[in-house]
Every structure is written in C-alpha cells, then in structure tokens.
Design an enzyme around this catalytic site. Structure first.
Site, PDB file in Angstrom:
ATOM      1  N   ASP A  58      -6.858   0.889   4.648  1.00  0.00           N
ATOM      2  CA  ASP A  58      -6.271   2.111   5.212  1.00  0.00           C
ATOM      3  C   ASP A  58      -6.819   3.312   4.435  1.00  0.00           C
ATOM      4  O   ASP A  58      -6.096   4.011   3.743  1.00  0.00           O
ATOM      5  CB  ASP A  58      -4.741   1.987   5.078  1.00  0.00           C
ATOM      6  CG  ASP A  58      -3.997   3.191   5.616  1.00  0.00           C
ATOM      7  OD1 ASP A  58      -4.564   3.917   6.444  1.00  0.00           O
ATOM      8  OD2 ASP A  58      -2.843   3.395   5.193  1.00  0.00           O
TER       9      ASP A  58
ATOM     10  N   LYS B 289      -8.268   6.151   5.473  1.00  0.00           N
ATOM     11  CA  LYS B 289      -8.048   7.488   6.054  1.00  0.00           C
ATOM     12  C   LYS B 289      -9.164   8.467   5.655  1.00  0.00           C
ATOM     13  O   LYS B 289      -8.918   9.523   5.064  1.00  0.00           O
ATOM     14  CB  LYS B 289      -6.677   8.057   5.652  1.00  0.00           C
ATOM     15  CG  LYS B 289      -5.506   7.222   6.120  1.00  0.00           C
ATOM     16  CD  LYS B 289      -4.194   7.971   5.954  1.00  0.00           C
ATOM     17  CE  LYS B 289      -2.989   7.181   6.420  1.00  0.00           C
ATOM     18  NZ  LYS B 289      -2.527   6.144   5.484  1.00  0.00           N
TER      19      LYS B 289
ATOM     20  N   ASP C  58     -13.810  13.382   5.877  1.00  0.00           N
ATOM     21  CA  ASP C  58     -14.827  14.348   5.448  1.00  0.00           C
ATOM     22  C   ASP C  58     -15.964  14.428   6.478  1.00  0.00           C
ATOM     23  O   ASP C  58     -15.880  13.833   7.549  1.00  0.00           O
ATOM     24  CB  ASP C  58     -15.349  13.916   4.064  1.00  0.00           C
ATOM     25  CG  ASP C  58     -15.735  15.104   3.201  1.00  0.00           C
ATOM     26  OD1 ASP C  58     -16.296  16.077   3.750  1.00  0.00           O
ATOM     27  OD2 ASP C  58     -15.496  15.057   1.986  1.00  0.00           O
TER      28      ASP C  58
HETATM   29  O1  S5P Z   1       1.202   7.808   9.982  1.00  0.00           O
HETATM   30  C1  S5P Z   1       1.077   6.929   9.141  1.00  0.00           C
HETATM   31  C2  S5P Z   1      -0.137   6.247   8.951  1.00  0.00           C
HETATM   32  C3  S5P Z   1      -0.195   5.205   8.037  1.00  0.00           C
HETATM   33  S1  S5P Z   1      -1.627   4.269   7.981  1.00  0.00           S
HETATM   34  N1  S5P Z   1       2.156   6.529   8.402  1.00  0.00           N
HETATM   35  C4  S5P Z   1       2.086   5.527   7.478  1.00  0.00           C
HETATM   36  O2  S5P Z   1       3.114   5.215   6.862  1.00  0.00           O
HETATM   37  N2  S5P Z   1       0.892   4.866   7.265  1.00  0.00           N
HETATM   38  C5  S5P Z   1       0.773   3.789   6.241  1.00  0.00           C
HETATM   39  O3  S5P Z   1       1.660   2.733   6.599  1.00  0.00           O
HETATM   40  C6  S5P Z   1       1.159   4.234   4.849  1.00  0.00           C
HETATM   41  O4  S5P Z   1       0.028   4.670   4.135  1.00  0.00           O
HETATM   42  C7  S5P Z   1       1.758   2.968   4.237  1.00  0.00           C
HETATM   43  O5  S5P Z   1       0.710   2.183   3.691  1.00  0.00           O
HETATM   44  C8  S5P Z   1       2.299   2.202   5.424  1.00  0.00           C
HETATM   45  C9  S5P Z   1       3.792   2.354   5.595  1.00  0.00           C
HETATM   46  O6  S5P Z   1       4.473   1.869   4.476  1.00  0.00           O
HETATM   47  P1  S5P Z   1       6.064   1.742   4.430  1.00  0.00           P
HETATM   48  O7  S5P Z   1       6.326   1.254   3.037  1.00  0.00           O
HETATM   49  O8  S5P Z   1       6.659   3.079   4.696  1.00  0.00           O
HETATM   50  O9  S5P Z   1       6.423   0.721   5.485  1.00  0.00           O
END
Ligand code: S5P
Length: 276
Positions: free
Chosen positions: A94, A96, A99
C-alpha cells in the site's frame, strides 16, 4: 450479468488483466474477500501475523507497509515472498505513490525496497494526473503487476470526491491494461460513464475503513461493517487492519487468528447474500 451478481470465479475467467485475474481466482479458491492490512512495525510480528492469517486460508491478499518496519532488511522480503507461495496469497504494498512519472518509476523499481520486484499489486494517488500511471506502468506492466488508484478515501473530510473521483475513473479506463481497479468506498461503473465506456469493464473495488466493533478512530478513520461494504455498496474486497490484530503493541497470535476468521466469514457471507 452485473458485476455484483457475478461470482469472483466467473469474473476471473473473463478478466483480460493477469493481475486482476490472479486476484479474483485466489479469492474464489480461498473463499476469502478479506485483505489483512499488516500495519505492525516489528519484522517478527509482521511475518507472524501474515503466517497465522494466511496459513488459515483466511486472508487474501496481504496488504503491507514495508516503510514502517523497524530495521528493514531485504531478507524480510524473501521471507514474505516464501510465505506468499506457501499460503497462496498475493502481496499488495500500500505504497500510495503520488509523484511525477519519472520519480515514481524509480521509487517503484529501486531503492532499498524494490517494490515492483515482489509486490503483485500496488496503489497510487491520481493527484499528479495520468503521468503517474505511465511512470509506474513502465516498470510494472512487463512484470505482470497491477495498480489500484485511490479514487476515494475512508477518512473524514477526504478531498477525493466529486470531479477528482471522476477523473480517477477516466484515468483508470484509459490505462486498463495496468490499472486493475480502485481503493474506493463504492462501485465505480456508473461514475463518469460515457458512450465509450465498455460494458465489459471490470475494475475491482478494494475497500478500507472496515470494522465490526467500532465506527472510527481518533485520527479521522471511519469504519463500516463488511455487510455495508460488500452487500450494500457492492465492493469486492474488505481491507482490515486493527480490527484483526488490535491496537496494542503486543500481537496475540490466537486473538489474531480468531479475529481474521470472524472478518473472513463476515465478508464471505455478505458476498453470498449479494449473489442470492
Ligand atoms: O482511504 C484509505 C486508503 C487506505 S489504503 N483508508 C485506509 O485506511 N487505507 C489503509 O487501510 C490504511 O493505510 C491502513 O493500512 C488500512 C486500514 O487500517 P485500519 O487499522 O483502520 O483497519
């Protein structure tokens, strides 16, 4: 037949993109639309959580953030890759990316992490425009990798809405050889649709912000249940982090196993209800 009424297996058979096909096939084979986000900083916890949840056939794919691992050592990637073969899961770093094309191509291929060499799927913010896809594609496509665009985010006050989301969808359609779908909160087939949009389009929706016991955290995260995400919003994969391994710095392997199975079951039951 609409995508939300098709099985993962049927979609895998039709899908032209190899990374998307592999993802759909593995979801069907493992009966799991759960992706565990392993946001732990200790290398041993990282490998233990993955071994435990994937060893139980619970999770697919595993989402990683290798930039948060303490004392990152490239041998960790060898061990992660071995686990992915042993337990039959794909790896989604992940990262993200956000750039210019030239810089993201270097970040993806090189440096300490060499993400493209081991991560089947990665993701990028559409904010720089289509050149971010061109840059990542120059590295990832020859390796059979797939990219997800962040068309929406799960956080309160996210700016990824409206015309930003629409542009993300147009960018994905223009590069469907490499872009396999979105990080988003709902299906995207009807977004920015025009006469040129193919009826055969199958862009996957992987959805974070999923929790059974809580509606959010103190830092803007918002949670919905697997049923809201898979059944009501028609998304394909639930991404779950702290709902599975908890918030404490000590990872309890048995609790992780139990939670992973609970989320896998909830995600799969919501999918079966959707098909019924
Ligand atoms: O919009 C987003 C995109 C991502 S990839 N919201 C998110 O929470 N994530 C990722 O999903 C975030 O970086 C984390 O790794 C995961 C959610 O984690 P949780 O602990 O809140 O379930």
């Amino acid at each position: 037949m609409s995508l939300t009424r098709s099985t993962y297996g049927e979609r895998a058979k039709r899908h032209p993109n190899l990374a998307a096909k592999a993802l759909l096939e593995t979801i069907e084979r493992k009966k799991s639309n759960l992706c565990v986000s392993v946001d732990v900083t200790s290398p041993s916890d990282f490998l233990n959580v993955i071994d435990v949840v994937d060893g139980l056939q619970n999770s697919h794919p595993s989402q990683t953030h290798v930039d948060i691992i303490e004392d990152f050592d490239p041998s960790l990637i060898d061990r992660l890759t071995n686990l992915s073969k042993k337990h039959d899961f794909l790896i989604f770093e992940d990262r993200k990316f956000a750039d210019i094309g030239n810089t993201v191509a270097l970040q993806y291929s090189s440096g300490v992490q060499k993400i493209a060499s081991w991560s089947h799927i990665t993701n990028a913010h559409p904010v720089p425009g289509p050149s971010i896809i061109t840059g990542l594609k120059s590295v990832g496509l020859p390796l059979g990798r797939g990219l997800l665009l962040l068309a929406e985010m799960s956080t309160k006050g996210s700016l990824a809405t409206g015309s930003y989301t629409e542009e993300a969808v147009r960018m994905a359609r223009a590069h469907s050889d490499f872009v396999i779908g979105f990080i988003a909160q709902r299906r995207m087939e009807d977004v920015a649709r025009d006469d040129t949009t193919s009826d055969k389009e199958d862009l996957l929706i992987l959805t974070p912000g999923v929790g059974l016991e809580s509606r959010g955290d103190s830092m803007g995260q918002q949670y919905r249940t697997p049923e809201e995400v898979i059944l009501e919003s028609g998304c394909d994969v639930i991404i779950v982090g702290r709902g599975i391994y908890g918030k404490s710095s000590d990872v309890d392997v048995q609790a992780v196993q139990a939670q992973a199975e609970k989320y896998r079951r909830a995600g799969w039951e919501a999918y079966e209800k959707r098909l019924a």
